[in-house]
Design a protein around this motif. Structure first.
Motif, mmCIF file in Angstrom:
data_model
loop_
_atom_site.group_PDB
_atom_site.id
_atom_site.type_symbol
_atom_site.label_atom_id
_atom_site.label_comp_id
_atom_site.label_asym_id
_atom_site.label_seq_id
_atom_site.Cartn_x
_atom_site.Cartn_y
_atom_site.Cartn_z
ATOM 1 N N THR A 179 0.820 -1.215 0.000
ATOM 2 C CA THR A 179 0.000 0.000 0.000
ATOM 3 C C THR A 179 0.849 1.259 0.000
ATOM 4 O OG1 THR A 179 -0.128 -0.009 2.418
ATOM 5 C CG2 THR A 179 -1.841 -1.199 1.216
ATOM 6 N N GLY A 180 2.049 1.179 0.581
ATOM 7 C CA GLY A 180 2.928 2.340 0.621
ATOM 8 C C GLY A 180 2.482 3.429 1.570
ATOM 9 N N PHE A 181 1.541 3.133 2.457
ATOM 10 C CA PHE A 181 1.037 4.188 3.336
ATOM 11 C C PHE A 181 2.100 4.649 4.344
ATOM 12 C CE2 PHE A 181 0.654 0.841 6.407
ATOM 13 C CZ PHE A 181 0.577 1.445 7.646
ATOM 14 N N GLU A 182 3.062 3.769 4.672
ATOM 15 C CA GLU A 182 4.051 4.130 5.673
ATOM 16 C C GLU A 182 5.179 4.988 5.126
ATOM 17 O OE1 GLU A 182 3.545 1.228 4.378
ATOM 18 O OE2 GLU A 182 5.407 0.136 3.993
ATOM 19 N N THR A 183 5.329 5.065 3.803
ATOM 20 C CA THR A 183 6.430 5.835 3.213
ATOM 21 C C THR A 183 5.977 6.977 2.311
ATOM 22 O OG1 THR A 183 6.538 4.260 1.370
ATOM 23 C CG2 THR A 183 7.965 3.826 3.258
ATOM 24 N N SER A 184 4.684 7.096 2.047
ATOM 25 C CA SER A 184 4.200 8.158 1.161
ATOM 26 C C SER A 184 4.458 9.525 1.793
ATOM 27 C CB SER A 184 2.706 7.979 0.889
ATOM 28 O OG SER A 184 1.976 7.961 2.101
ATOM 29 N N PRO A 185 4.636 10.580 0.979
ATOM 30 C CA PRO A 185 4.937 11.904 1.541
ATOM 31 C C PRO A 185 3.865 12.406 2.500
ATOM 32 C CG PRO A 185 5.334 11.851 -0.826
ATOM 33 C CD PRO A 185 4.677 10.567 -0.487
ATOM 34 N N ALA A 186 2.615 12.088 2.253
ATOM 35 C CA ALA A 186 1.520 12.528 3.115
ATOM 36 C C ALA A 186 0.381 11.533 3.013
ATOM 37 C CB ALA A 186 1.049 13.925 2.719
ATOM 38 N N LEU A 187 -0.482 11.530 4.019
ATOM 39 C CA LEU A 187 -1.680 10.711 3.982
ATOM 40 C C LEU A 187 -2.797 11.486 3.291
ATOM 41 C CD1 LEU A 187 -1.681 9.334 7.640
ATOM 42 C CD2 LEU A 187 -0.973 8.120 5.573
ATOM 43 N N THR A 188 -3.622 10.774 2.540
ATOM 44 C CA THR A 188 -4.758 11.410 1.861
ATOM 45 C C THR A 188 -6.021 10.662 2.231
ATOM 46 O OG1 THR A 188 -3.381 12.114 0.000
ATOM 47 C CG2 THR A 188 -5.756 12.087 -0.340
ATOM 48 N N PHE A 189 -6.979 11.394 2.779
ATOM 49 C CA PHE A 189 -8.273 10.813 3.123
ATOM 50 C C PHE A 189 -9.284 11.259 2.078
ATOM 51 C CE2 PHE A 189 -12.387 10.556 5.180
ATOM 52 C CZ PHE A 189 -12.321 9.326 5.832
ATOM 53 N N ASN A 190 -9.993 10.288 1.470
ATOM 54 C CA ASN A 190 -10.967 10.575 0.425
ATOM 55 C C ASN A 190 -12.380 10.336 0.931
ATOM 56 O OD1 ASN A 190 -8.978 11.173 -1.511
ATOM 57 N ND2 ASN A 190 -8.738 9.007 -2.012
ATOM 58 N N LEU A 191 -13.234 11.344 0.776
ATOM 59 C CA LEU A 191 -14.633 11.205 1.147
ATOM 60 C C LEU A 191 -15.354 10.311 0.143
ATOM 61 C CD1 LEU A 191 -15.504 14.913 2.044
ATOM 62 C CD2 LEU A 191 -14.962 13.056 3.630
ATOM 63 N N ALA A 192 -16.335 9.570 0.614
ATOM 64 C CA ALA A 192 -17.120 8.718 -0.279
ATOM 65 C C ALA A 192 -17.999 9.544 -1.205
ATOM 66 C CB ALA A 192 -17.985 7.751 0.542
ATOM 67 N N ARG A 193 -18.410 10.738 -0.760
ATOM 68 C CA ARG A 193 -19.254 11.613 -1.569
ATOM 69 C C ARG A 193 -18.664 13.023 -1.549
ATOM 70 N NH1 ARG A 193 -24.365 10.908 -3.397
ATOM 71 N NH2 ARG A 193 -24.584 9.060 -2.077
ATOM 72 N N SER A 194 -18.520 13.605 -2.720
ATOM 73 C CA SER A 194 -17.906 14.927 -2.819
ATOM 74 C C SER A 194 -18.758 15.987 -2.137
ATOM 75 C CB SER A 194 -17.710 15.290 -4.299
ATOM 76 O OG SER A 194 -17.214 16.604 -4.418
ATOM 77 N N ASP A 195 -18.135 16.751 -1.230
ATOM 78 C CA ASP A 195 -18.815 17.850 -0.560
ATOM 79 C C ASP A 195 -17.750 18.755 0.053
ATOM 80 O OD1 ASP A 195 -20.157 19.312 1.772
ATOM 81 O OD2 ASP A 195 -21.882 18.418 0.750
ATOM 82 N N PHE A 196 -17.652 19.998 -0.422
ATOM 83 C CA PHE A 196 -16.618 20.908 0.061
ATOM 84 C C PHE A 196 -16.806 21.241 1.538
ATOM 85 C CE2 PHE A 196 -16.295 21.660 -4.509
ATOM 86 C CZ PHE A 196 -14.926 21.677 -4.689
ATOM 87 N N THR A 197 -18.049 21.385 1.971
ATOM 88 C CA THR A 197 -18.304 21.716 3.376
ATOM 89 C C THR A 197 -17.856 20.593 4.290
ATOM 90 O OG1 THR A 197 -20.214 23.031 2.688
ATOM 91 C CG2 THR A 197 -20.067 22.451 5.011
ATOM 92 N N THR A 198 -18.173 19.366 3.938
ATOM 93 C CA THR A 198 -17.750 18.222 4.748
ATOM 94 C C THR A 198 -16.234 18.078 4.727
ATOM 95 O OG1 THR A 198 -19.833 17.087 4.255
ATOM 96 C CG2 THR A 198 -18.020 15.749 5.094
ATOM 97 N N ALA A 199 -15.602 18.315 3.584
ATOM 98 C CA ALA A 199 -14.146 18.240 3.496
ATOM 99 C C ALA A 199 -13.495 19.258 4.428
ATOM 100 C CB ALA A 199 -13.693 18.467 2.051
ATOM 101 N N GLN A 200 -14.037 20.473 4.476
ATOM 102 C CA GLN A 200 -13.498 21.490 5.381
ATOM 103 C C GLN A 200 -13.724 21.093 6.841
ATOM 104 O OE1 GLN A 200 -11.663 24.035 4.778
ATOM 105 N NE2 GLN A 200 -11.807 24.210 2.550
#
Length: 366
Positions: A179-200
């Motif tokens: 998965t490479g999660f331990e060496t990637s430059p940063a972690l990225t969390f993806n929402l199941a449904r796009s919503d700018f308010t929820t992302a903020q």
């Protein structure tokens, strides 16, 4: 129709009665790269009770190939009878972080003329990923939920789908997916449904826990999180992030209509502008009757048929109902119930309100 109205009203009342509540971040999406991978394989099921592919050409070739791997060479021009064998496709989902030696479930489906896989056993088959590499090996006895029985006169009874089966823990993982999660430059969390308010909101919750600047919303789906490298450190941080509580944004106003079943679902964000609604039903009935006309005695006339038609028009009259400006979901339901709309009528009313510009929602017809 009355039952439909009661169910719809109860559903909507329950929606508007529940206040906005916090959800765990893990319930809103997942971390990038930590995903399930699909595996597929081509194999042979043997041991069937005369319900296999019989003399299907590629089944014969497959059986010969398996026999040759085991050191058995069939004479040239000799084809085995294969009523007890069938070629199948095997599918499986390889979960994230699955390690060699772990077991996963597989699904086996016939791809030939086999009528049933009940009682069959899958011969050792490699399962490959999209990159062509082997990630698991499958083998075992099938569990088939379907049943098919056929008589000599051609009559048959089929229950469920006997040409598909499963083997619980039927495959052994041979290769892990990095998965490479331990060496990637940063972690990225993806929402199941796009919503700018929820992302903020998610970014704000992470910053409140780990300090300002730890997370930023990249777009309406992704939140980038700064974290030290190392499997143990990142696993700890990810665990804490997943269990943070966030109040998600109210979803967009939507009305979902299934035109095939008449199912209508309206979420609590739907609003309706000022509108007057009436709904009537016009029924035209035509009755055709034939009567026999007999001639008078001694008139030397002939018996004849006379056509009589009856035309009736029945129009159900219903009063016009006024929707006040900005009604909520409960008001919409009351208005629909007041004019006695059936599910199919409700679809027509919602479409008309949308065209009139009074329905403040996205109308989705499935």
């Amino acid at each position: 129709m009355f039952r439909f109205r009661l169910i719809l009203a109860a559903l909507i009342a329950s929606l508007i009665a529940i206040p906005a509540s916090a959800d765990r971040i893990k319930d809103l999406g997942g971390f990038q790269g930590i995903r399930t991978n699909q595996l597929t394989g081509y194999g042979i099921v043997v041991g069937l009770a005369g319900t296999g592919d019989d003399n299907l050409e590629y089944t014969i070739q497959s059986v010969k190939a398996v026999a040759s791997r085991l050191g058995l060479q069939l004479p040239a021009g000799i084809n085995p009878g294969l009523k007890n064998a069938a070629v199948v496709m095997i599918t499986a989902d390889l979960p994230p972080f699955a390690k060699p030696g772990q077991r996963i479930d597989i699904t086996v489906a016939s791809m030939g003329k086999a009528k049933s896989l009940r009682g069959g056993a899958l011969i050792l088959t490699p399962l490959m990923g999209a990159d062509g590499q082997i990630y698991a090996m499958a083998q075992g006895n099938l569990a088939v939920g379907g049943l098919g029985v056929e008589g000599k006169d051609g009559s048959s009874v089929v229950i469920n789908v006997p040409s598909t089966g499963r083997i619980p823990e039927g495959a052994t993982v041979e290769r892990a997916v990095a998965t490479g999660f331990e060496t990637s430059p940063a972690l990225t969390f993806n929402l199941a449904r796009s919503d700018f308010t929820t992302a903020q909101s998610v970014a704000a919750a992470i910053n409140a826990r780990f300090g300002g600047g730890a997370a930023e919303a990249v777009d309406g789906v992704s939140i980038r999180i700064k974290a030290p490298t190392g499997a143990d450190t990142r696993a700890t941080i990810m665990s804490e992030i997943e269990n943070l509580d966030v109040v998600p944004a109210e979803p967009p106003a939507r009305v979902i209509v299934n035109a095939r079943t008449g199912t209508v679902v309206i979420n609590s964000a739907v609003r309706v502008g000022p509108a007057a609604v009436t709904h009537g039903k016009l029924t035209v009935r035509i009755d055709e009757k034939e009567t026999v006309v007999q001639p008078l005695p001694m008139s030397q006339g002939q018996t004849a048929k006379e056509q009589k038609s009856g035309v009736a028009v029945d129009e159900e009259k219903r009063p016009m109902f006024l929707l006040a400006p900005g009604p909520k979901l409960a008001d919409i339901v009351k208005a629909v119930n007041a004019i006695g709309a059936s599910p199919s009528d409700l679809v027509a009313i919602l479409e008309a309100l949308k065209e009139a510009g009074a329905l403040k929602a996205e109308l989705i017809i499935l």
